[in-house]
Design a protein around this motif. Structure first.
Motif, PDB file in Angstrom:
ATOM      1  N   TYR A  48      63.391   5.439  34.064  1.00 31.97           N
ATOM      2  CA  TYR A  48      63.269   6.526  33.076  1.00 31.97           C
ATOM      3  C   TYR A  48      64.139   6.287  31.838  1.00 31.97           C
ATOM      4  O   TYR A  48      63.858   6.818  30.769  1.00 31.97           O
ATOM      5  CB  TYR A  48      63.663   7.869  33.697  1.00 31.97           C
ATOM      6  N   PRO A  67      47.878  12.148  38.552  1.00 35.41           N
ATOM      7  CA  PRO A  67      47.973  13.458  37.878  1.00 35.41           C
ATOM      8  C   PRO A  67      46.617  14.037  37.457  1.00 35.41           C
ATOM      9  O   PRO A  67      46.314  15.196  37.805  1.00 35.41           O
ATOM     10  CB  PRO A  67      48.918  13.182  36.697  1.00 35.41           C
ATOM     11  N   GLY A  94      59.358  16.997  42.033  1.00 37.55           N
ATOM     12  CA  GLY A  94      59.352  15.554  41.771  1.00 37.55           C
ATOM     13  C   GLY A  94      58.729  15.322  40.407  1.00 37.55           C
ATOM     14  O   GLY A  94      57.853  14.481  40.227  1.00 37.55           O
ATOM     15  N   ALA A  95      59.206  16.088  39.434  1.00 39.70           N
ATOM     16  CA  ALA A  95      58.525  16.226  38.144  1.00 39.70           C
ATOM     17  C   ALA A  95      58.623  14.985  37.262  1.00 39.70           C
ATOM     18  O   ALA A  95      57.766  14.764  36.401  1.00 39.70           O
ATOM     19  CB  ALA A  95      59.105  17.436  37.403  1.00 39.70           C
ATOM     20  N   GLY A  96      59.660  14.170  37.468  1.00 37.48           N
ATOM     21  CA  GLY A  96      59.787  12.966  36.643  1.00 37.48           C
ATOM     22  C   GLY A  96      59.869  13.303  35.164  1.00 37.48           C
ATOM     23  O   GLY A  96      60.533  14.277  34.765  1.00 37.48           O
ATOM     24  N   ILE A  99      54.684  14.017  33.122  1.00 40.04           N
ATOM     25  CA  ILE A  99      53.255  13.689  33.008  1.00 40.04           C
ATOM     26  C   ILE A  99      52.393  14.746  33.689  1.00 40.04           C
ATOM     27  O   ILE A  99      51.349  15.142  33.166  1.00 40.04           O
ATOM     28  CB  ILE A  99      52.990  12.285  33.597  1.00 40.04           C
ATOM     29  N   ASP A 116      63.526  18.027  39.887  1.00 44.04           N
ATOM     30  CA  ASP A 116      63.665  16.628  40.297  1.00 44.04           C
ATOM     31  C   ASP A 116      65.093  16.443  40.802  1.00 44.04           C
ATOM     32  O   ASP A 116      66.007  17.189  40.435  1.00 44.04           O
ATOM     33  CB  ASP A 116      63.380  15.676  39.131  1.00 44.04           C
ATOM     34  N   ILE A 117      65.273  15.408  41.611  1.00 37.90           N
ATOM     35  CA  ILE A 117      66.584  15.208  42.227  1.00 37.90           C
ATOM     36  C   ILE A 117      67.525  14.432  41.305  1.00 37.90           C
ATOM     37  O   ILE A 117      68.734  14.437  41.521  1.00 37.90           O
ATOM     38  CB  ILE A 117      66.415  14.510  43.600  1.00 37.90           C
ATOM     39  N   ALA A 121      65.624  12.004  35.243  1.00 37.62           N
ATOM     40  CA  ALA A 121      64.244  12.489  35.129  1.00 37.62           C
ATOM     41  C   ALA A 121      64.182  13.642  34.124  1.00 37.62           C
ATOM     42  O   ALA A 121      63.320  13.660  33.228  1.00 37.62           O
ATOM     43  CB  ALA A 121      63.727  12.949  36.491  1.00 37.62           C
ATOM     44  N   VAL A 139      67.874  19.363  41.182  1.00 38.25           N
ATOM     45  CA  VAL A 139      68.379  19.869  42.467  1.00 38.25           C
ATOM     46  C   VAL A 139      67.875  19.000  43.613  1.00 38.25           C
ATOM     47  O   VAL A 139      66.841  18.336  43.501  1.00 38.25           O
ATOM     48  CB  VAL A 139      67.934  21.330  42.756  1.00 38.25           C
ATOM     49  N   VAL A 163      53.150  15.556  42.857  1.00 34.62           N
ATOM     50  CA  VAL A 163      52.236  14.432  42.619  1.00 34.62           C
ATOM     51  C   VAL A 163      52.999  13.114  42.703  1.00 34.62           C
ATOM     52  O   VAL A 163      54.011  12.920  42.017  1.00 34.62           O
ATOM     53  CB  VAL A 163      51.567  14.583  41.221  1.00 34.62           C
ATOM     54  N   ASP A 170      61.229   9.199  48.814  1.00 33.48           N
ATOM     55  CA  ASP A 170      61.254  10.251  47.787  1.00 33.48           C
ATOM     56  C   ASP A 170      61.380  11.602  48.492  1.00 33.48           C
ATOM     57  O   ASP A 170      62.310  11.809  49.243  1.00 33.48           O
ATOM     58  CB  ASP A 170      60.000  10.165  46.910  1.00 33.48           C
ATOM     59  N   ILE A 171      60.463  12.481  48.259  1.00 36.97           N
ATOM     60  CA  ILE A 171      60.602  13.835  48.787  1.00 36.97           C
ATOM     61  C   ILE A 171      60.255  13.861  50.277  1.00 36.97           C
ATOM     62  O   ILE A 171      59.123  13.545  50.656  1.00 36.97           O
ATOM     63  CB  ILE A 171      59.700  14.793  47.990  1.00 36.97           C
ATOM     64  N   PRO A 172      61.221  14.236  51.129  1.00 37.10           N
ATOM     65  CA  PRO A 172      60.946  14.272  52.570  1.00 37.10           C
ATOM     66  C   PRO A 172      60.245  15.577  52.960  1.00 37.10           C
ATOM     67  O   PRO A 172      60.222  16.536  52.176  1.00 37.10           O
ATOM     68  CB  PRO A 172      62.358  14.207  53.177  1.00 37.10           C
TER      69      PRO A 172
HETATM   70  C1  LIG Z   1      56.690   8.484  41.341  1.00 33.20           C
HETATM   71  S1  LIG Z   1      57.720   9.687  40.596  1.00 33.20           S
HETATM   72  C2  LIG Z   1      56.468  10.887  40.223  1.00 33.20           C
HETATM   73  C3  LIG Z   1      56.784  11.665  38.970  1.00 33.20           C
HETATM   74  C4  LIG Z   1      55.668  12.583  38.520  1.00 33.20           C
HETATM   75  N1  LIG Z   1      55.318  13.563  39.543  1.00 33.20           N
HETATM   76  C5  LIG Z   1      54.438  11.788  38.128  1.00 33.20           C
HETATM   77  O1  LIG Z   1      53.415  11.899  38.820  1.00 33.20           O
HETATM   78  O2  LIG Z   1      54.492  11.075  37.135  1.00 33.20           O
HETATM   79  C6  LIG Z   1      58.582  10.458  41.945  1.00 33.20           C
HETATM   80  C7  LIG Z   1      59.640  11.451  41.481  1.00 33.20           C
HETATM   81  O3  LIG Z   1      60.123  12.157  42.621  1.00 33.20           O
HETATM   82  C8  LIG Z   1      61.515  12.359  42.422  1.00 33.20           C
HETATM   83  N2  LIG Z   1      62.143  12.622  43.714  1.00 33.20           N
HETATM   84  C9  LIG Z   1      62.451  11.741  44.692  1.00 33.20           C
HETATM   85  N3  LIG Z   1      63.041  12.367  45.723  1.00 33.20           N
HETATM   86  C10 LIG Z   1      63.129  13.670  45.387  1.00 33.20           C
HETATM   87  C11 LIG Z   1      63.639  14.828  46.048  1.00 33.20           C
HETATM   88  N4  LIG Z   1      64.165  14.753  47.286  1.00 33.20           N
HETATM   89  N5  LIG Z   1      63.567  16.013  45.403  1.00 33.20           N
HETATM   90  C12 LIG Z   1      63.007  16.091  44.157  1.00 33.20           C
HETATM   91  N6  LIG Z   1      62.505  15.026  43.483  1.00 33.20           N
HETATM   92  C13 LIG Z   1      62.561  13.834  44.098  1.00 33.20           C
HETATM   93  C14 LIG Z   1      61.988  11.068  41.793  1.00 33.20           C
HETATM   94  O4  LIG Z   1      63.252  11.214  41.178  1.00 33.20           O
HETATM   95  C15 LIG Z   1      60.843  10.794  40.826  1.00 33.20           C
HETATM   96  O5  LIG Z   1      61.094  11.376  39.562  1.00 33.20           O
END
Ligand SMILES: C[S@@+](CC[C@H](N)C(=O)[O-])C[C@H]1O[C@@H](n2cnc3c(N)ncnc32)[C@H](O)[C@@H]1O
Length: 252
Positions: A48, A67, A94-96, A99, A116-117, A121, A139, A163, A170-172
């Protein structure tokens, strides 16, 4: 859209397509003026920080479609139930760099809160798409302060979007569950995850979570499609499933 995305100030190279890597160890080489360095695809904080790299790598070179696919599916379901997208306040998990929020807004959704974590991001979203979020929180959904979920949700989101962010370190499942709990009853869910995460042999925990939500009546699936999420560095397609569902009051 930031100018940097149309005129990238970096060079990008991918590994030989004959070498196969699991998604969480895929890598590329980037030179943004200080010499070539290796970045893992999951080194999101580094990716990023290079303006335009995320879009160039995942969307242009590897042809990510997640997306628009899941946002179209959500828009179809909303239209089918005569719901005005402009009435929804959506949590983008997981907004990044924004997009997904851009795609949601293109379909008439006017209020989006990003989570996002990593701080990088949020910084990238504010740099690349400063207009798409009403709020953006950095968070860890698995470790929220007491009261934080209620404070972020503000009475409950009307919809959740997640998404290309579930699993693979990533997100569990427990973070997805925490986000699910921030959605009001009868709210909407739109998410993507790798197709095999929904199979009986899944070990990520998502198959079990989704099945238990369906069995308890907390989730009603409305529409789903299997599609090509993006290409791997081998240029083989990675298949994901986009799901649109509604959160229902638990039967229990
Ligand atoms: C592949 S990117 C997807 C970003 C966006 N949703 C997109 O489609 O372009 C994955 C995102 O999930 C975030 N992520 C990973 N683990 C996470 C968590 N435990 N909580 C929130 N976000 C998380 C990452 O930091 C990253 O920005």
């Amino acid at each position: 859209m930031a100018d940097a995305r149309s005129a990238p100030a970096f060079r990008l190279a991918l590994p030989d397509a004959t070498q196969s890597y699991e998604q969480d160890v895929e890598w590329c080489l980037v030179d943004d003026g200080s010499g070539w360095r290796e970045l893992r695809f999951h080194d999101y904080s580094d990716i990023y920080q290079v303006p335009g790299l995320y879009e160039r790598l995942f969307y242009e070179v590897l042809q990510c479609q997640s997306p628009p696919v899941v946002c179209d599916l959500l828009a179809e379901q909303l239209a089918g139930e005569n719901v005005d997208p402009g009435s929804l306040r959506v949590l983008d998990v997981g907004a990044g760099n924004g997009i997904v929020a851009e795609e949601l807004r293109a379909r008439g959704i006017s209020k989006v809160v990003g989570v996002d974590i990593i701080a990088e991001a949020k910084d990238a979203a504010l740099r690349d798409r400063p207009e798409v979020y009403d709020d953006y929180r950095v968070v860890d959904l698995t470790d929220l302060e007491p009261g934080a979920a209620d404070e972020i949700a503000g009475g409950g989101f009307d919809a959740l979007a997640c998404v290309a962010a579930l699993g693979f370190g990533d997100i569990p499942p427990e973070a997805f569950r925490a986000a699910f709990d921030m959605v009001r009853d009868d709210g909407w869910l739109a998410f993507t995850l790798r197709a095999d995460f929904l199979s009986d042999t899944d070990t990520s925990g998502f198959s079990g979570l989704i099945k238990s939500l369906l069995a308890s009546g907390e989730l009603e699936e409305l529409g789903a499609v299997t599609y090509q999420h993006r290409l791997a560095t081998t240029r083989a397609p990675l298949h994901y499933r986009a799901v649109v569902a509604r959160k229902r009051r638990s039967l229990a």
